[in-house]
Design a protein around this motif. Sequence first.
Motif, PDB file in Angstrom:
ATOM      1  N   PHE A 177       0.838  -1.206   0.000  1.00 36.16           N
ATOM      2  CA  PHE A 177       0.000   0.000   0.000  1.00 36.16           C
ATOM      3  C   PHE A 177       0.869   1.251   0.000  1.00 36.16           C
ATOM      4  O   PHE A 177       0.567   2.232  -0.684  1.00 36.16           O
ATOM      5  CB  PHE A 177      -0.915   0.006   1.217  1.00 36.16           C
ATOM      6  CG  PHE A 177      -1.644   1.310   1.406  1.00 36.16           C
ATOM      7  CD1 PHE A 177      -2.810   1.592   0.701  1.00 36.16           C
ATOM      8  CD2 PHE A 177      -1.150   2.282   2.259  1.00 36.16           C
ATOM      9  CE1 PHE A 177      -3.465   2.799   0.853  1.00 36.16           C
ATOM     10  CE2 PHE A 177      -1.796   3.490   2.420  1.00 36.16           C
ATOM     11  CZ  PHE A 177      -2.962   3.749   1.717  1.00 36.16           C
ATOM     12  N   ASN A 178       1.968   1.223   0.777  1.00 39.65           N
ATOM     13  CA  ASN A 178       2.829   2.409   0.857  1.00 39.65           C
ATOM     14  C   ASN A 178       3.514   2.705  -0.461  1.00 39.65           C
ATOM     15  O   ASN A 178       3.758   3.873  -0.780  1.00 39.65           O
ATOM     16  CB  ASN A 178       3.852   2.224   1.977  1.00 39.65           C
ATOM     17  CG  ASN A 178       3.316   2.690   3.305  1.00 39.65           C
ATOM     18  OD1 ASN A 178       3.305   3.881   3.592  1.00 39.65           O
ATOM     19  ND2 ASN A 178       2.835   1.762   4.106  1.00 39.65           N
ATOM     20  N   LEU A 179       3.840   1.661  -1.211  1.00 41.38           N
ATOM     21  CA  LEU A 179       4.408   1.905  -2.537  1.00 41.38           C
ATOM     22  C   LEU A 179       3.386   2.605  -3.423  1.00 41.38           C
ATOM     23  O   LEU A 179       3.705   3.565  -4.141  1.00 41.38           O
ATOM     24  CB  LEU A 179       4.830   0.570  -3.173  1.00 41.38           C
ATOM     25  CG  LEU A 179       6.006  -0.152  -2.515  1.00 41.38           C
ATOM     26  CD1 LEU A 179       6.289  -1.463  -3.244  1.00 41.38           C
ATOM     27  CD2 LEU A 179       7.246   0.731  -2.492  1.00 41.38           C
ATOM     28  N   LEU A 180       2.137   2.143  -3.355  1.00 42.26           N
ATOM     29  CA  LEU A 180       1.063   2.800  -4.109  1.00 42.26           C
ATOM     30  C   LEU A 180       0.816   4.203  -3.556  1.00 42.26           C
ATOM     31  O   LEU A 180       0.483   5.127  -4.308  1.00 42.26           O
ATOM     32  CB  LEU A 180      -0.220   1.965  -4.022  1.00 42.26           C
ATOM     33  CG  LEU A 180      -0.154   0.566  -4.631  1.00 42.26           C
ATOM     34  CD1 LEU A 180      -1.456  -0.184  -4.383  1.00 42.26           C
ATOM     35  CD2 LEU A 180       0.128   0.651  -6.134  1.00 42.26           C
ATOM     36  N   PHE A 181       1.007   4.330  -2.247  1.00 46.01           N
ATOM     37  CA  PHE A 181       0.812   5.614  -1.587  1.00 46.01           C
ATOM     38  C   PHE A 181       1.792   6.652  -2.123  1.00 46.01           C
ATOM     39  O   PHE A 181       1.438   7.801  -2.383  1.00 46.01           O
ATOM     40  CB  PHE A 181       0.993   5.412  -0.085  1.00 46.01           C
ATOM     41  CG  PHE A 181       0.697   6.630   0.744  1.00 46.01           C
ATOM     42  CD1 PHE A 181      -0.522   7.275   0.658  1.00 46.01           C
ATOM     43  CD2 PHE A 181       1.638   7.116   1.637  1.00 46.01           C
ATOM     44  CE1 PHE A 181      -0.794   8.384   1.437  1.00 46.01           C
ATOM     45  CE2 PHE A 181       1.378   8.218   2.419  1.00 46.01           C
ATOM     46  CZ  PHE A 181       0.153   8.857   2.322  1.00 46.01           C
ATOM     47  N   VAL A 182       3.065   6.222  -2.292  1.00 48.91           N
ATOM     48  CA  VAL A 182       4.085   7.122  -2.830  1.00 48.91           C
ATOM     49  C   VAL A 182       3.741   7.513  -4.269  1.00 48.91           C
ATOM     50  O   VAL A 182       3.904   8.670  -4.668  1.00 48.91           O
ATOM     51  CB  VAL A 182       5.469   6.459  -2.768  1.00 48.91           C
ATOM     52  CG1 VAL A 182       6.496   7.290  -3.530  1.00 48.91           C
ATOM     53  CG2 VAL A 182       5.901   6.285  -1.322  1.00 48.91           C
ATOM     54  N   ILE A 183       3.244   6.534  -5.043  1.00 48.16           N
ATOM     55  CA  ILE A 183       2.834   6.826  -6.417  1.00 48.16           C
ATOM     56  C   ILE A 183       1.691   7.838  -6.427  1.00 48.16           C
ATOM     57  O   ILE A 183       1.654   8.756  -7.249  1.00 48.16           O
ATOM     58  CB  ILE A 183       2.409   5.528  -7.140  1.00 48.16           C
ATOM     59  CG1 ILE A 183       3.615   4.606  -7.322  1.00 48.16           C
ATOM     60  CG2 ILE A 183       1.786   5.847  -8.499  1.00 48.16           C
ATOM     61  CD1 ILE A 183       3.273   3.244  -7.875  1.00 48.16           C
ATOM     62  N   SER A 184       0.754   7.668  -5.486  1.00 51.45           N
ATOM     63  CA  SER A 184      -0.355   8.625  -5.402  1.00 51.45           C
ATOM     64  C   SER A 184       0.161  10.016  -5.045  1.00 51.45           C
ATOM     65  O   SER A 184      -0.424  11.026  -5.432  1.00 51.45           O
ATOM     66  CB  SER A 184      -1.387   8.161  -4.361  1.00 51.45           C
ATOM     67  OG  SER A 184      -0.921   8.354  -3.039  1.00 51.45           O
ATOM     68  N   GLY A 185       1.287  10.054  -4.299  1.00 52.07           N
ATOM     69  CA  GLY A 185       1.898  11.341  -3.976  1.00 52.07           C
ATOM     70  C   GLY A 185       2.360  12.061  -5.231  1.00 52.07           C
ATOM     71  O   GLY A 185       2.161  13.271  -5.373  1.00 52.07           O
TER      72      GLY A 185
END
Length: 245
Positions: free
Chosen positions: A17-25
């Motif tokens: 999720f955090n990897l996707l979170f960074v992408i969403s950033g």
Amino acid sequence: MALDTGMKCVKYLLFIFNLLFVISGFAVIIVGAVIEAHYRSYLDFISSSYISAPSVLIAVGVLIFVVGFFGCCGAIKENRCMIVTFAVLLCMIFVVQLGVGVASYILRSDVEDFLHANMLKSMHNYNQSRPGVFKTWNVIQHEHACCGTDNYRDWEATSFGESVDGVPEACCKENTPDCGVDVFSKPEKLAMINQGGCFDKLKGDVEENITILGSVAIGIGFVQLIGVVFACFLAKALKQQYETV
């Protein structure tokens, strides 16, 4: 003591999720930057409220990288303190993004009256001594192939229109010297200019940007709540594990 299989799944789901979170950033920063740059072209027509919303979104995007660090490290190292910090920061980001989203939709409802009034007002400041207004109107009229706020006749009531008995050259279909001069006294020159106003075109443009801004802020915000749930589950499991050691 290692986490049981179920909690390990939560751990790795949180990491993913955090990897996707960074992408969403990245997505948040890009959307905020593009819309802010777009608004800069209309700075003389809109209030600072319309500029601050994408600026806040850019700041949130940068903060996402910091939060992502806590989430990734906390999940991999099974560090409860970092996971709790991640969850708290994520909740704060969600509140800010929700606020940006709601503010965007509120601004959208006011854009018509505010934009129309400011466009008419700024036309009276169209001259070389006000380079910001001068450039803005030239860019808008040229890019949107329009003239004036509601139509080309709006220039007739301005000091610029009176001085040239016409409209700015940016109103012309082909930008040639003095193409907008004497338009009001020589009807045959009307064929040389764009006669439709810029308001409707600009209003649609601004409303579309506000809608995108609000949708991205709220949409990504609710996705982030999933991360909070994962983090809370993992933090609770780690707490119970430490208490039994």
